[in-house]
Motif scaffolding. Structure first.
Motif, PDB file in Angstrom:
ATOM      1  N   ARG A  88       0.822  -1.206   0.000  1.00  0.00           N
ATOM      2  CA  ARG A  88       0.000   0.000   0.000  1.00  0.00           C
ATOM      3  C   ARG A  88       0.859   1.261   0.000  1.00  0.00           C
ATOM      4  NH1 ARG A  88      -3.563   2.763  -2.433  1.00  0.00           N
ATOM      5  NH2 ARG A  88      -4.486   4.410  -1.175  1.00  0.00           N
ATOM      6  N   VAL A 114       0.730   4.237  -2.603  1.00  0.00           N
ATOM      7  CA  VAL A 114       0.596   5.640  -2.211  1.00  0.00           C
ATOM      8  C   VAL A 114       1.648   6.489  -2.953  1.00  0.00           C
ATOM      9  CG1 VAL A 114       1.102   7.159  -0.250  1.00  0.00           C
ATOM     10  CG2 VAL A 114      -0.574   5.328   0.000  1.00  0.00           C
ATOM     11  N   GLN A 144       0.582   6.825  -6.487  1.00  0.00           N
ATOM     12  CA  GLN A 144      -0.461   7.836  -6.648  1.00  0.00           C
ATOM     13  C   GLN A 144       0.145   9.226  -6.863  1.00  0.00           C
ATOM     14  OE1 GLN A 144      -3.924   5.694  -3.869  1.00  0.00           O
ATOM     15  NE2 GLN A 144      -2.895   7.508  -3.092  1.00  0.00           N
ATOM     16  N   GLN A 163       1.311   6.833   5.706  1.00  0.00           N
ATOM     17  CA  GLN A 163      -0.114   6.839   5.348  1.00  0.00           C
ATOM     18  C   GLN A 163      -0.942   7.751   6.258  1.00  0.00           C
ATOM     19  OE1 GLN A 163      -1.575   2.855   4.118  1.00  0.00           O
ATOM     20  NE2 GLN A 163       0.588   2.344   3.919  1.00  0.00           N
ATOM     21  N   ARG A 177     -12.630   2.404   0.830  1.00  0.00           N
ATOM     22  CA  ARG A 177     -11.459   1.556   0.507  1.00  0.00           C
ATOM     23  C   ARG A 177     -10.636   2.199  -0.600  1.00  0.00           C
ATOM     24  NH1 ARG A 177     -15.184  -2.616   2.028  1.00  0.00           N
ATOM     25  NH2 ARG A 177     -14.272  -3.775   3.760  1.00  0.00           N
ATOM     26  N   ARG A 178      -9.427   1.669  -0.822  1.00  0.00           N
ATOM     27  CA  ARG A 178      -8.528   2.230  -1.836  1.00  0.00           C
ATOM     28  C   ARG A 178      -9.096   2.034  -3.236  1.00  0.00           C
ATOM     29  NH1 ARG A 178      -6.998  -2.284  -3.966  1.00  0.00           N
ATOM     30  NH2 ARG A 178      -5.150  -2.039  -5.247  1.00  0.00           N
ATOM     31  N   GLY A 191      -6.562   8.689  -2.306  1.00  0.00           N
ATOM     32  CA  GLY A 191      -6.815   7.456  -3.062  1.00  0.00           C
ATOM     33  C   GLY A 191      -7.937   6.614  -2.494  1.00  0.00           C
ATOM     34  N   TYR A 192      -8.632   7.106  -1.459  1.00  0.00           N
ATOM     35  CA  TYR A 192      -9.751   6.338  -0.885  1.00  0.00           C
ATOM     36  C   TYR A 192     -11.068   6.864  -1.479  1.00  0.00           C
ATOM     37  CZ  TYR A 192      -6.403   3.950   1.896  1.00  0.00           C
ATOM     38  OH  TYR A 192      -5.341   3.159   2.242  1.00  0.00           O
TER      39      TYR A 192
END
Ligand SMILES: Cc1cc2nc3c(=O)[nH]c(=O)nc-3n(C[C@H](O)[C@H](O)[C@H](O)COP(=O)(O)OP(=O)(O)OC[C@H]3O[C@@H](n4cnc5c(N)ncnc54)[C@H](O)[C@@H]3O)c2cc1C
Length: 500
Positions: free
Chosen positions: A51, A55, A58, A302, A397-398, A473-474
């Motif tokens: 993740r 990130v 992204q 995060q 969620r992502r 990104g969520y």
């Protein structure tokens, strides 16, 4: 008058990430960092999980890390290793890369974004009032900002000065971690377990070949050794290290010339609140726990990505201060879960017969498909779910990084997030919603996607028509453009509509 919109105390991984997020959003941000350079003393994090790589993807910087690190299947729990190969992500692996390199790469990005860093200076205190925070520095100066964020590590001055409680558990084990030279070559490299705990010896330089760690045949050695007693408060010395090695291995292998020696424990504590007025905390300042599972740096980075866009909107006046409450509401449960699984790991490290039996039982459970998938998704950070209410499984969620086809050609979802701006991604018929009142903040993208929709922990989900993706990104909303509620959701997350 303020000197900066936001001051960040601490330029470790969390502070650097937060600074970049704020700079991308156009906020005047500065870091105050105690260390005179970005050098990291000793070894800490050894890599990045899926993740965190997503990130970075992204923001368009994942390649910088991938170019230097080594891909490996390195997530696990209770001694069981997980293979993420089948997971629906572009990064179904971990990346072996030491924290000093991770920080160097992040600092390079922050430098490109022209964030000033006051180096070699400490934040020594602060006072907040209705309009801002006066931040005291160790060189006698004071800086004023609208907000102060403590990314200043486990002993966070910002957390303490804000009066934020840090409840949790005291240490039950104590480890020394060091880099040094050995006069004699040990008969075995790698991990050893005994009644005292876990120990490891390995060359600092290594390669991952076919998924296996292959250590260099010369050079400095990384040492991890569990100490016999807990509770030492003085800085560890070479003689402490030598004594701990003799207790475990019967010899210290002629250890000498250490370049770093530090001590860490299994203390697990979490801040009762991630915010007190204009002071916020993120990363180790908000949670400390054992390094099992390699989750500290990931969680801190995060935290920063969750907080960055929200704080930016509050500083710029597009959103009310209450948006900051969602930072604690969303990230505190994630930190609590990391504390829980690392505390569980610590117990399972023990070598007595009963613990071994428990470890074997858990290994058996994790041999089953569903538990293994869920734990792998948890340890890689891919299953993170913020509670944004009932609805489509994507909500909270992502957003997966699908390949899209648009009028202007094909592109990846993550490329739409490079500038850290929200995206209203419409995969249905175009033209059913007027984005004009939010057009200065939210991009409306009409696109087509024909592939499957699958989430790492949940498996296949129904294809959504329209998704609102936050800068982190969520997914904040799932529906179709004619459905009521979209305008309210846009206002909740990205501020009221601009009069047109
Ligand atoms: C042995 C070990 C192994 C680990 N392995 C992993 C792993 O494999 N994976 C993983 O994800 N995590 C791992 N971690 C955890 C990881 O190192 C931390 O979670 C991570 O560094 C936290 O980042 P941070 O930016 O929040 O805090 P820190 O890295 O602690 O950075 C805080 C920064 O603030 C500065 N600072 C402190 N006080 C002040 C002040 N008053 N004023 C100005 N500056 C200040 C410090 O100099 C520092 O640069 C490990 C930790 C240890 C100890």
């Amino acid at each position: 008058m303020t000197d900066h919109g936001v001051i960040i105390a601490g330029g470790g991984p969390s502070g650097l990430m937060l600074a970049a997020e704020l700079a991308l959003a156009g906020v005047d941000v500065a870091i105050v960092e105690r260390r005179p350079s970005q050098d990291v003393a000793g070894s800490r994090a050894g890599g990045l999980h899926s993740r965190t790589l997503e990130v970075f993807d992204q923001r368009g910087i994942a390649d910088r890390f991938l170019a230097e690190g080594q891909k490996a299947q390195a997530t696990g729990f209770a001694g069981v290793h997980f293979d993420l190969s089948g997971f629906p992500t572009r990064h179904p692996y971990s990346l072996g890369l030491r924290q000093n390199h991770i920080e160097r790469i992040l600092a390079g990005w922050v430098d490109e974004l022209k964030v000033p860093i006051y180096r070699g200076i400490e934040v020594t205190g602060f006072a907040q009032d209705d309009t801002g925070v006066d931040v005291e520095l160790s060189d006698g100066r004071s800086l004023r900002a609208q907000y102060l964020v403590g990314c200043d590590g486990g002993r966070s001055l910002v957390r303490k000065a804000a009066g934020i409680a840090f409840p949790g558990s005291d240490p039950t084990t104590s480890n020394l971690i060091a880099e040094a030279e050995l006069a004699e070559t040990p008969p075995e490299w790698g991990i050893r377990r005994d009644a005292l705990g876990i120990h490891a010896l390995g060359r600092v330089e290594y390669e991952i070949r076919n998924g296996e760690i292959v250590y260099a045949d010369h050079g400095p050695v990384g040492v991890l050794v569990t100490e016999q007693h807990v509770g030492q408060t003085t800085e560890p010395t070479l003689s402490d290290l030598s004594a701990a090695l003799i207790t475990v291995y019967g010899t210290d292998y002629g250890i000498h010339s250490p370049t770093s020696i530090s001590r860490f424990t299994d203390a697990a504590r979490q801040a009762a609140s991630y915010r007190k007025g204009r002071a916020l905390i993120a990363g180790d300042a908000a949670h400390v726990h054992p390094p099992d599972g390699g989750q500290g740096l990931q969680t801190g980075v995060q935290d920063a990505v969750n907080l960055g866009w929200k704080l930016a909107q509050v500083v710029k006046g597009t959103s009310p201060e209450s948006l900051l409450d969602t930072y604690h509401a969303e990230r505190h449960p994630i930190g609590a879960r990391v504390l829980r699984n690392t505390m569980g790991s610590i117990v399972l490290r023990r070598e007595d017969e009963r613990t071994k039996a428990l470890r074997d039982t858990i290994a058996e459970l994790l041999g089953m498909d569903e538990p293994r998938r869920r734990f792998a998704a948890m340890m890689s950070g891919l299953d993170i779910h913020y509670d944004l209410g009932e609805g489509h499984p994507l909500l909270g969620r992502r957003m997966p990084d699908h390949d899209l086809v648009t009028e202007n050609g094909s592109l990846r979802v993550f490329s739409l997030l490079h500038a850290a701006r929200p995206v209203l991604l419409n995969l249905g018929e175009p033209g059913a919603f007027d984005i004009t009142p939010w057009a200065d903040r939210v991009q409306l993208v009409d696109a087509k996607y024909v592939g499957p929709w699958e989430l790492p922990a949940l498996g296949p989900v129904t294809a959504p028509t329209t998704v609102l993706v936050r800068p982190d990104g969520y997914v904040a909303w799932v529906g179709d453009l004619t459905q009521p509620g979209l305008a309210d959701t846009l206002a909740t997350w990205f501020g009221p509509p601009t009069a047109t």
